[in-house]
Motif scaffolding. Structure first.
Motif, PDB file in Angstrom:
ATOM      1  N   GLU B 196      21.865  51.130  22.450  1.00 42.89           N
ATOM      2  CA  GLU B 196      22.723  51.817  23.427  1.00 42.89           C
ATOM      3  C   GLU B 196      22.665  51.132  24.785  1.00 42.89           C
ATOM      4  N   LYS B 197      21.459  50.669  25.148  1.00 41.89           N
ATOM      5  CA  LYS B 197      21.331  49.983  26.433  1.00 41.89           C
ATOM      6  C   LYS B 197      22.179  48.723  26.459  1.00 41.89           C
ATOM      7  N   ARG B 198      22.154  48.000  25.350  1.00 39.12           N
ATOM      8  CA  ARG B 198      22.917  46.751  25.289  1.00 39.12           C
ATOM      9  C   ARG B 198      24.403  47.048  25.458  1.00 39.12           C
ATOM     10  N   GLU B 199      24.834  48.126  24.814  1.00 40.71           N
ATOM     11  CA  GLU B 199      26.238  48.510  24.898  1.00 40.71           C
ATOM     12  C   GLU B 199      26.592  48.870  26.348  1.00 40.71           C
ATOM     13  N   MET B 200      25.725  49.649  26.982  1.00 37.52           N
ATOM     14  CA  MET B 200      25.962  50.067  28.356  1.00 37.52           C
ATOM     15  C   MET B 200      26.035  48.844  29.280  1.00 37.52           C
ATOM     16  N   CYS B 201      25.145  47.885  29.082  1.00 37.88           N
ATOM     17  CA  CYS B 201      25.162  46.648  29.881  1.00 37.88           C
ATOM     18  C   CYS B 201      26.505  45.940  29.725  1.00 37.88           C
ATOM     19  N   ARG B 202      26.961  45.910  28.497  1.00 34.62           N
ATOM     20  CA  ARG B 202      28.231  45.245  28.220  1.00 34.62           C
ATOM     21  C   ARG B 202      29.356  45.915  29.018  1.00 34.62           C
ATOM     22  N   PHE B 203      29.374  47.257  29.003  1.00 34.98           N
ATOM     23  CA  PHE B 203      30.415  47.970  29.763  1.00 34.98           C
ATOM     24  C   PHE B 203      30.331  47.632  31.243  1.00 34.98           C
ATOM     25  N   ILE B 204      29.112  47.657  31.768  1.00 36.64           N
ATOM     26  CA  ILE B 204      28.940  47.440  33.208  1.00 36.64           C
ATOM     27  C   ILE B 204      29.405  46.033  33.591  1.00 36.64           C
ATOM     28  N   LEU B 205      28.970  45.041  32.792  1.00 36.72           N
ATOM     29  CA  LEU B 205      29.363  43.662  33.090  1.00 36.72           C
ATOM     30  C   LEU B 205      30.872  43.483  32.972  1.00 36.72           C
ATOM     31  N   LYS B 206      31.434  44.123  31.971  1.00 38.15           N
ATOM     32  CA  LYS B 206      32.873  43.959  31.737  1.00 38.15           C
ATOM     33  C   LYS B 206      33.681  44.548  32.897  1.00 38.15           C
ATOM     34  N   VAL B 207      33.274  45.730  33.334  1.00 36.35           N
ATOM     35  CA  VAL B 207      34.001  46.369  34.439  1.00 36.35           C
ATOM     36  C   VAL B 207      33.874  45.524  35.701  1.00 36.35           C
ATOM     37  N   ASN B 208      32.665  45.036  35.940  1.00 33.14           N
ATOM     38  CA  ASN B 208      32.433  44.194  37.114  1.00 33.14           C
ATOM     39  C   ASN B 208      33.291  42.941  37.039  1.00 33.14           C
ATOM     40  N   ASP B 209      33.389  42.378  35.855  1.00 27.31           N
ATOM     41  CA  ASP B 209      34.113  41.123  35.705  1.00 27.31           C
ATOM     42  C   ASP B 209      35.619  41.341  35.756  1.00 27.31           C
ATOM     43  N   GLU B 210      36.069  42.438  35.129  1.00 24.14           N
ATOM     44  CA  GLU B 210      37.510  42.634  35.021  1.00 24.14           C
ATOM     45  C   GLU B 210      38.134  43.199  36.292  1.00 24.14           C
ATOM     46  N   PHE B 211      37.411  44.118  36.914  1.00 22.28           N
ATOM     47  CA  PHE B 211      37.999  44.787  38.084  1.00 22.28           C
ATOM     48  C   PHE B 211      37.307  44.422  39.382  1.00 22.28           C
ATOM     49  N   GLY B 212      36.237  43.640  39.288  1.00 18.96           N
ATOM     50  CA  GLY B 212      35.527  43.242  40.499  1.00 18.96           C
ATOM     51  C   GLY B 212      34.772  44.375  41.156  1.00 18.96           C
ATOM     52  N   THR B 213      34.523  45.450  40.385  1.00 18.50           N
ATOM     53  CA  THR B 213      33.827  46.606  40.950  1.00 18.50           C
ATOM     54  C   THR B 213      32.409  46.234  41.376  1.00 18.50           C
ATOM     55  N   THR B 214      32.069  46.592  42.590  1.00 19.82           N
ATOM     56  CA  THR B 214      30.705  46.396  43.072  1.00 19.82           C
ATOM     57  C   THR B 214      29.824  47.485  42.474  1.00 19.82           C
ATOM     58  N   MET B 215      28.682  47.090  41.921  1.00 17.85           N
ATOM     59  CA  MET B 215      27.819  48.074  41.254  1.00 17.85           C
ATOM     60  C   MET B 215      26.470  48.146  41.956  1.00 17.85           C
ATOM     61  N   VAL B 216      26.023  49.354  42.203  1.00 17.18           N
ATOM     62  CA  VAL B 216      24.663  49.545  42.691  1.00 17.18           C
ATOM     63  C   VAL B 216      23.979  50.419  41.659  1.00 17.18           C
ATOM     64  N   LEU B 217      22.998  49.848  40.941  1.00 15.06           N
ATOM     65  CA  LEU B 217      22.423  50.660  39.870  1.00 15.06           C
ATOM     66  C   LEU B 217      20.913  50.734  39.949  1.00 15.06           C
ATOM     67  N   ILE B 218      20.422  51.903  39.637  1.00 18.12           N
ATOM     68  CA  ILE B 218      18.983  52.124  39.585  1.00 18.12           C
ATOM     69  C   ILE B 218      18.569  51.958  38.137  1.00 18.12           C
ATOM     70  N   GLU B 219      17.532  51.164  37.887  1.00 16.17           N
ATOM     71  CA  GLU B 219      17.122  50.948  36.510  1.00 16.17           C
ATOM     72  C   GLU B 219      15.630  50.670  36.436  1.00 16.17           C
ATOM     73  N   HIS B 220      14.999  51.249  35.449  1.00 14.00           N
ATOM     74  CA  HIS B 220      13.560  51.021  35.282  1.00 14.00           C
ATOM     75  C   HIS B 220      13.265  49.871  34.326  1.00 14.00           C
ATOM     76  N   ASP B 221      14.189  49.600  33.428  1.00 13.44           N
ATOM     77  CA  ASP B 221      13.964  48.555  32.431  1.00 13.44           C
ATOM     78  C   ASP B 221      14.132  47.176  33.060  1.00 13.44           C
ATOM     79  N   MET B 222      13.010  46.465  33.273  1.00 16.34           N
ATOM     80  CA  MET B 222      13.077  45.183  33.974  1.00 16.34           C
ATOM     81  C   MET B 222      13.893  44.154  33.207  1.00 16.34           C
ATOM     82  N   GLY B 223      13.853  44.246  31.883  1.00 14.61           N
ATOM     83  CA  GLY B 223      14.646  43.320  31.088  1.00 14.61           C
ATOM     84  C   GLY B 223      16.120  43.444  31.447  1.00 14.61           C
TER      85      GLY B 223
END
Ligand code: ATP
Ligand code: MG
Lengths: 354, 265
Positions: B196-223
């Motif tokens: 699920e994490k991998r899928e979520m990463c994919r969504f975030i990267l895709k949105v950032n890439d496609e729409f240029g959305t600036t993302m500020v995210l809190i995350e505990h998983d260092m990977g």
């Protein structure tokens, strides 16, 4: 909305429901029901109170604001209507009705202001003030009652473009038309962006605000629209059912009745308003006739009315615990099980959000 | 992984300057400053209770910091409520899911479109052509979003009945629907499995890439942080102790001591 819309955003079953409701109201009932009693003592008050219950639904069921004081807004609407007809010559009844709703809406905004600060039981107490204030104001200033001292003011005849609507059946027609129109407007709002804003505020106000919804605007809007519905309902109630104007008719007991209608009918549903109103209104009648016919008056009337209170209390608790969506949900479940018996599996509608 | 981006990282779009926030005696944030650059994916990391969520709440107007300023595109966001911040182009998700539980998935996402809808309650009540067109267009837009997030099959289910992972997706969908320039995501992957994490990463990267959305995210998983973020801010006890590209931050001694040194997950 998963079903296909066929006309102006309505589904086939929406239109079917409307047609059936109108057929029943305007064809079946007029041919079957001949006695005035049914019109003036059952159907008219039921429809009027259903309208008030829709108002309560909007603010409580949809917007999640625990407001108590629907009867106060009904009183505001009733006396506004009386004074408008009294003081404005040639004012057609529908216009007076709409203006009465607007005046009640102004009170709604005023007494909705506490909702910006407090919630839950505190809001309930704060909105109770509206109930007492409005009744007090009407009693205090003679102007509202046109300086009548007899205590009972007779409501004027309903005149629509010169034509009087005075028989129980004619009044019933007026009520049906007004309630139908306002119900459709309420359904449109609750299904559209207006209703989504209300429900978002109800379910998670912080998230709603973070999505750009102004809590202030949304809450006050809900209070205003709710009071509008109650105001119109109150005016209809006074002019077609009570046929008189007396503040005591709109006391706190009526507010509680409307609250119970909404809780028993099902919070956050429009048909719940009608079902709840029917139940609250008919239950005592049924209980009475059981008492009279089955036990031939052997049971004291006070016991019957006490039974009524106990059963209401128990039902409210039971519904709160086991079926917060109320009788509207039970009705939906019954319809579903009937449908699944007669329809092939594939035609079963998918689960709908409430 | 960084090829030529559709939206190259630009100037600061959001500037946090000397923010301090306390609750009674508890200092949640102390004199914190950092910039978020246009089109970047910015991670905020730090131990539990470091003040990460409080920081997002300050940016989005839920909390009002006692000191400091937050500047969005050269405009100071001073003492304004979340709905105004949303209007200015910042949307968000919440750490503990703040969905509209009794509403369907699609209706939840539609609430995210609220800022794009202008029909007033009378137009909605009377179903004027404009209200109907607007409703139809925004519904279509939301259908696209639920398709994209692969939750179209549950579009009519009340979100309260969905499992946690799906609710997280709905919340992302609602935030995406706003088409905000900046998305604040508070632990969007918390409680998810690797898949699920991998899928979520994919969504975030895709949105950032496609729409240029600036993302500020809190995350505990260092990977995850190392994989997807352009820059990282490290908070500890309400203070910034590191700020820079992931590998730089990872090798910073103060950060290692304060955060990476302690076993986390
Ligand atoms: N509304 C509040 N009232 C009182 N104290 C609060 C409030 N919100 C946060 N705090 C306190 O502020 C500090 C920072 O909390 P915050 O939620 O921002 O941490 P966090 O970095 O998001 O932690 P986590 O990783 O656990 O989510 C904590 O000590 C917390 O108890
Ligand atoms: Mg947090």
């Amino acid at each position: 909305m998963n079903a296909k819309t066929v006309f102006m955003g309505y589904t086939r079953s929406d239109l079917a429901n409307l047609v059936v409701a109108l057929l029943v109201a305007l064809v079946v009932i007029p041919t079957v029901v001949q006695t005035d009693y049914w019109y003036s003592s059952i159907l008219i008050p039921w429809l009027c109170l259903s309208l008030a219950a829709i108002g309560q639904q909007i603010v409580m069921g949809y917007t999640g604001q625990l407001a108590l004081g629907a009867a106060g807004f009904m009183a505001a609407g009733a006396f506004a209507c009386f004074n408008l007809i009294l003081r404005v010559p040639y004012l057609p009844f529908p216009v007076a009705l709409a203006l009465s709703g607007l005046i009640a809406a102004a009170f709604g905004i005023l007494f909705g202001l506490p909702s910006l600060r407090v919630r839950g039981i505190y809001l309930m107490v704060a909105t109770l003030a509206s109930q007492f204030f409005i009744i007090w104001m009407i009693d205090k200033f003679g102007w509202f009652k046109n300086y009548d001292t007899s205590g009972i003011i007779t409501a004027q005849d309903i005149l629509i473009f010169g034509k009087p609507f005075t028989s129980p059946f004619e009044m019933y027609l007026v009520v049906v038309v007004v309630v139908t129109v306002l119900t459709i407007l309420a359904i449109n709002m609750t299904r559209g962006s207006t209703g989504r804003n209300w429900m978002a505020v109800r379910d998670m106000d912080i998230a709603a605000e973070s999505m750009g919804i102004s809590l202030l605007r949304t809450k006050l809007q809900a209070f205003a629209i709710s009071a509008f519905f109650c105001g119109v309902a109150g005016a209809l109630f006074a002019f077609t059912y009570l046929k008189s104007l007396e503040p005591v008719a709109f006391d706190i007991k009526l507010s509680f009745k409307i609250l119970f209608m909404v809780i028993l009918g099902g919070l956050g549903t429009i048909n719940g308003a009608f079902i709840g109103a029917a139940f609250i209104l008919l239950f005592p009648v049924v209980l009475n006739s059981i008492g009279n016919n089955l036990f031939h008056g052997a049971i004291d009337a006070t016991i019957i009315s006490a039974t009524e209170q106990v059963v209401f209390g128990a039902l409210i608790i039971i519904f709160m615990i086991y079926e917060p969506l109320g009788m509207a949900k039970l009705w939906y479940n019954i319809k579903q099980s009937v449908r699944s018996r007669f329809a092939p599996r594939s035609e079963l509608p998918r689960q709908r959000a409430t | 992984m960084m090829q030529a981006r559709n939206f190259p990282i630009g100037d600061p779009i959001l500037e946090v300057r000397n923010i301090s926030l306390s609750f009674g005696g508890v200092k949640a944030i102390t004199n914190t400053s950092f910039n978020v650059l246009r089109h970047e994916i910015r991670a905020i990391i730090g131990p539990n209770g470091a003040g990460k969520s409080s920081l997002l709440n300050c940016i989005n107007g839920i909390y009002k910091p006692q000191e400091g300023t937050i500047t969005l595109k050269n405009e100071v966001l001073d003492k304004i409520s979340p709905n105004i911040v949303a209007r200015k182009g910042i949307s968000r998700t919440f750490q503990n899911l703040a969905l509209f539980k009794r509403m369907s998935v699609l209706d939840n996402v539609l609430v995210g479109r609220q800022l794009h809808m202008s029909a007033n309650f009378l137009q909605v009540a009377f179903q004027t052509p404009q209200a109907r067109r607007e409703e139809r267009e925004n519904r279509e837009r939301c259908e696209e979003i639920v398709e994209f997030l692969e939750i179209a099959h549950i579009r009519d289910t009340p979100v309260g009945r969905l499992p946690y992972g799906l609710q997280k997706k709905v919340e992302l969908g609602r935030a995406l629907a706003t088409e905000a320039e900046i998305l604040l995501l508070d632990e969007p992957m918390a409680g998810m499995n690797v898949e699920e994490k991998r899928e979520m990463c994919r969504f975030i990267l895709k949105v950032n890439d496609e729409f240029g959305t600036t993302m500020v995210l809190i995350e505990h998983d260092m990977g995850v942080v190392m994989d997807i973020s352009d820059n990282v801010v490290v908070l500890d006890y309400g203070k910034v102790i590191g700020d820079g590209p992931p590998d730089e931050v990872r090798s910073d001694q103060a950060v290692i001591d304060a955060y990476l040194g302690v076993a986390h997950d």
